[in-house]
Scaffold this active site. Structure first.
Site, PDB file in Angstrom:
ATOM      1  N   ASN A 172       0.843  -1.191   0.000  1.00 46.92           N
ATOM      2  CA  ASN A 172       0.000   0.000   0.000  1.00 46.92           C
ATOM      3  C   ASN A 172       0.878   1.240   0.000  1.00 46.92           C
ATOM      4  O   ASN A 172       1.892   1.297   0.701  1.00 46.92           O
ATOM      5  CB  ASN A 172      -0.905   0.018   1.233  1.00 46.92           C
ATOM      6  CG  ASN A 172      -1.803   1.249   1.268  1.00 46.92           C
ATOM      7  OD1 ASN A 172      -2.811   1.317   0.562  1.00 46.92           O
ATOM      8  ND2 ASN A 172      -1.433   2.231   2.073  1.00 46.92           N
ATOM      9  N   ILE A 175      -0.115   8.727   1.707  1.00 48.39           N
ATOM     10  CA  ILE A 175       0.568   9.971   2.068  1.00 48.39           C
ATOM     11  C   ILE A 175       0.037  10.425   3.421  1.00 48.39           C
ATOM     12  O   ILE A 175      -1.140  10.765   3.554  1.00 48.39           O
ATOM     13  CB  ILE A 175       0.359  11.049   0.990  1.00 48.39           C
ATOM     14  CG1 ILE A 175       0.987  10.587  -0.321  1.00 48.39           C
ATOM     15  CG2 ILE A 175       0.975  12.380   1.429  1.00 48.39           C
ATOM     16  CD1 ILE A 175       0.754  11.501  -1.492  1.00 48.39           C
ATOM     17  N   TYR A 176       0.902  10.390   4.426  1.00 47.83           N
ATOM     18  CA  TYR A 176       0.547  10.770   5.788  1.00 47.83           C
ATOM     19  C   TYR A 176       1.602  11.749   6.294  1.00 47.83           C
ATOM     20  O   TYR A 176       2.796  11.520   6.119  1.00 47.83           O
ATOM     21  CB  TYR A 176       0.512   9.545   6.713  1.00 47.83           C
ATOM     22  CG  TYR A 176      -0.114   8.328   6.085  1.00 47.83           C
ATOM     23  CD1 TYR A 176      -1.459   8.318   5.731  1.00 47.83           C
ATOM     24  CD2 TYR A 176       0.642   7.186   5.820  1.00 47.83           C
ATOM     25  CE1 TYR A 176      -2.034   7.209   5.140  1.00 47.83           C
ATOM     26  CE2 TYR A 176       0.078   6.072   5.235  1.00 47.83           C
ATOM     27  CZ  TYR A 176      -1.259   6.077   4.890  1.00 47.83           C
ATOM     28  OH  TYR A 176      -1.829   4.981   4.297  1.00 47.83           O
ATOM     29  N   ARG A 189       1.385  10.072  11.305  1.00 50.66           N
ATOM     30  CA  ARG A 189      -0.015  10.418  11.555  1.00 50.66           C
ATOM     31  C   ARG A 189      -0.914   9.786  10.493  1.00 50.66           C
ATOM     32  O   ARG A 189      -1.276  10.387   9.498  1.00 50.66           O
ATOM     33  CB  ARG A 189      -0.210  11.937  11.561  1.00 50.66           C
ATOM     34  CG  ARG A 189      -1.591  12.343  12.071  1.00 50.66           C
ATOM     35  CD  ARG A 189      -1.858  13.816  11.898  1.00 50.66           C
ATOM     36  NE  ARG A 189      -3.064  14.221  12.572  1.00 50.66           N
ATOM     37  CZ  ARG A 189      -4.298  14.003  12.103  1.00 50.66           C
ATOM     38  NH1 ARG A 189      -4.458  13.377  10.954  1.00 50.66           N
ATOM     39  NH2 ARG A 189      -5.353  14.403  12.792  1.00 50.66           N
ATOM     40  N   TRP A 190      -1.254   8.521  10.733  1.00 47.75           N
ATOM     41  CA  TRP A 190      -2.222   7.883   9.843  1.00 47.75           C
ATOM     42  C   TRP A 190      -3.495   7.585  10.623  1.00 47.75           C
ATOM     43  O   TRP A 190      -3.484   7.085  11.734  1.00 47.75           O
ATOM     44  CB  TRP A 190      -1.652   6.644   9.169  1.00 47.75           C
ATOM     45  CG  TRP A 190      -1.038   5.600  10.068  1.00 47.75           C
ATOM     46  CD1 TRP A 190      -1.327   5.312  11.369  1.00 47.75           C
ATOM     47  CD2 TRP A 190      -0.001   4.685   9.685  1.00 47.75           C
ATOM     48  NE1 TRP A 190      -0.560   4.286  11.823  1.00 47.75           N
ATOM     49  CE2 TRP A 190       0.263   3.866  10.816  1.00 47.75           C
ATOM     50  CE3 TRP A 190       0.712   4.455   8.505  1.00 47.75           C
ATOM     51  CZ2 TRP A 190       1.220   2.852  10.802  1.00 47.75           C
ATOM     52  CZ3 TRP A 190       1.660   3.446   8.492  1.00 47.75           C
ATOM     53  CH2 TRP A 190       1.914   2.660   9.622  1.00 47.75           C
ATOM     54  N   LEU A 191      -4.621   7.922  10.042  1.00 45.43           N
ATOM     55  CA  LEU A 191      -5.905   7.685  10.685  1.00 45.43           C
ATOM     56  C   LEU A 191      -6.288   6.219  10.528  1.00 45.43           C
ATOM     57  O   LEU A 191      -5.841   5.532   9.603  1.00 45.43           O
ATOM     58  CB  LEU A 191      -6.970   8.601  10.092  1.00 45.43           C
ATOM     59  CG  LEU A 191      -6.682  10.104  10.243  1.00 45.43           C
ATOM     60  CD1 LEU A 191      -7.795  10.925   9.606  1.00 45.43           C
ATOM     61  CD2 LEU A 191      -6.508  10.495  11.708  1.00 45.43           C
ATOM     62  N   GLY A 195      -5.005   3.060   4.586  1.00 46.39           N
ATOM     63  CA  GLY A 195      -4.381   1.788   4.239  1.00 46.39           C
ATOM     64  C   GLY A 195      -3.212   1.408   5.121  1.00 46.39           C
ATOM     65  O   GLY A 195      -3.082   0.258   5.555  1.00 46.39           O
ATOM     66  N   ASP A 287      -3.679  23.042   9.137  1.00 46.99           N
ATOM     67  CA  ASP A 287      -4.100  22.023   8.190  1.00 46.99           C
ATOM     68  C   ASP A 287      -4.874  22.626   7.024  1.00 46.99           C
ATOM     69  O   ASP A 287      -5.072  23.831   6.944  1.00 46.99           O
ATOM     70  CB  ASP A 287      -4.938  20.959   8.907  1.00 46.99           C
ATOM     71  CG  ASP A 287      -4.704  19.574   8.335  1.00 46.99           C
ATOM     72  OD1 ASP A 287      -5.025  19.371   7.152  1.00 46.99           O
ATOM     73  OD2 ASP A 287      -4.190  18.702   9.059  1.00 46.99           O
TER      74      ASP A 287
END
Length: 493
Positions: A172, A175-176, A189-191, A195, A287
């Site tokens: 996978n 972009i984080y 920082r991935w929610l 993926g 953000d």
């Protein structure tokens, strides 16, 4: 035209007046953001800061700062040509058997493209020309942007994070953003629904307590970057899709510290692992909403290897109140979504994600209305069909006589074809972006659908208004005599 690496795309942009080199020593701390923001809002070129203050590595920003440059990255001249990408994705999501000999012949190009998917493994890749391990690993030597005054630390923004789940055959790419935490540490920082986070969760379940290998590629070729932000079918790797778009297989190489494959022509590669027990407070950061977000805990990515090309280029961006680069990407990818949605809902005429809506929080859809309640069916379908739209808070449905990309048209339809109570749909307790502080609970909030279509029998008992339209013959006559009237310029009608 296809681009094997980021550098060939930079050369192409420069040759076409779409990139400006800046030799003045600009500071990655705030100054680059201010310059990039001014240039992007003026629809200006990509920028290559050749001498960033206190660093020796050039910084590339605003690469996809206009829809035109997004199209150019895919070898297209016009953003509207990106609908071809959407048609390919629609085919890959639900390939239909040929309806006859002529249809089979027509589908041959797509079948040929589909056969060109697997990435190509190469030896001695450019991304491993320089190798740093142990004490040589020092992320502070990279010219990482500190974008806004309230940001807690510099932030890696354009890294392609490469992961693999233990039960999956494909990798996978996501972009984080990654907060600089130390010489060899970043916060990933991935929610939870993304993926990379899903792969990590599967790994923790199958191998509790073990380190999870992760690789981040910076400055990959433009097609691979765009492949990572496109709604690729879950069964297909972003490398394979990038190969389809490029017309030739994506070149990859094996990472030095694990079995993950990385884009071979990348400028910089960060290799390492995530310890499932190591978390850190991330943020606050400015953000794409135009606000600073809340802090939260995320996994720490420990970097064990840095490899890069000789004379590497650091690819970066900033996020802020629209328009920013993600918003411009959203405008371009809008054209990709249209064919995908039309395949499921042929009655859709057009689809628009206004950049003011932070790329995805509002959508406007025009339809060929065919029955009472049709607008509500389409809005429900849009929310549920693609994962990209589960955070869309507002959907406006208009008739085909309304230009869904023209706010004057849309507002006219809302104010003349809607009754607020009858034509508004409210849904509570739905998934919402964690960055949306307006929701009552983090990650959970409501959605609003606005049916701004003409109402049919069954939806209203009243006689419906007929739009005012001038007689075409009168319009033609006035066009023919306009110059004789002595009025300076004929307004565009």
């Amino acid at each position: 035209m296809s681009f094997k690496d980021l550098r060939s795309f930079i050369d192409h942009l420069e040759a076409n007046g779409e990139l400006k080199r800046i030799s003045y020593p600009v500071d990655p701390h705030l100054e680059m953001t201010e310059i990039a923001d001014r240039v992007l809002r003026a629809k200006g070129p990509a920028l290559l800061f050749e001498n960033p203050k206190d660093h020796h590595m050039p910084v590339l920003v605003n690469l996809f700062g206009t829809p035109k440059r997004v199209a150019m990255a895919l070898g297209k001249d016009d953003p509207l040509a990106l609908r071809e990408v959407g048609e390919l994705l629609a085919f890959l999501k639900e390939p239909e058997p040929p309806r006859g000999f002529k249809d089979a012949i027509a589908k041959i190009p797509m079948f040929k493209q589909a056969l060109n998917m697997p990435p190509k493994t190469v030896r001695n890749p450019p991304c491993q020309q320089v190798i740093k391990t142990g004490d040589e690993v020092d992320l502070t030597q990279l010219p990482i942007q500190h974008c806004w005054p309230g940001d807690v630390a510099p932030l890696v923004t354009w890294g392609l994070t490469i992961t693999k789940g233990p039960r999956k055959s494909r990798q996978n790419l996501g972009i984080y953003r990654q907060q600089l935490l130390g010489k060899n540490k970043l916060i990933m920082r991935w929610l939870s629904h993304r993926g990379g986070a899903l792969d990590f969760a599967d790994f923790k379940q199958q191998f509790p307590g073990e380190r999870y290998p992760v690789v981040v590629a910076l400055g990959a070729d433009p097609v691979t970057i765009l492949g990572a932000v496109t709604p690729v079918p879950d069964s297909m790797s972003e490398y394979a899709f990038a190969g389809l778009l490029r017309g030739e297989r994506t070149e990859v190489c094996k990472a030095l510290s694990c079995d993950l494959e990385v884009p071979a022509t990348s400028e910089i590669i960060l290799e390492g692992y995530i310890d499932p027990e190591e978390l850190a407070e991330e943020g606050p950061y400015g953000d794409h909403t135009g606000y600073y977000n809340e802090t939260d805990k995320f996994p720490v990515f420990t970097v064990t290897h840095i490899t890069h090309r000789k004379d590497a280029i650091y690819h970066s961006t900033y996020t802020g109140r629209p328009p920013d680069e993600p918003a411009m990407l959203g405008v371009a990818l809008n054209e990709v979504f249209v064919p995908i949605l039309r395949k499921q809902y042929p009655e859709i005429v057009d689809f628009y994600l206004p950049p003011e809506g932070c790329s995805y929080r509002m959508a406007v859809i025009s339809i060929r209305k065919q029955y009472p309640g049709h607008a509500k069916r389409v809005m429900m379908g849009a929310w549920s069909f693609l994962r990209q739209f589960m955070y869309t808070k507002f959907i406006v449905i208009v008739d085909e006589d309304v230009n869904c990309r023209d706010w004057q048209d849309v507002i006219w339809a809302i104010t003349t074809r809607m009754d607020p109570k009858r034509d508004t749909v409210m849904i509570e307790n739905t998934p919402i972006d964690y960055l949306d502080f307006a929701s009552p609970v983090a990650g959970l909030g409501s959605k609003m659908g606005l049916d701004a279509t003409n109402k049919w029998e069954g939806e209203t008992n009243r006689e419906w208004g007929t739009p005012i339209v001038m007689d075409p013959k009168v319009k033609q006559k006035i066009d023919s005599i306009w110059d004789e009237l002595g009025i300076d310029d004929s307004p565009t009608l």
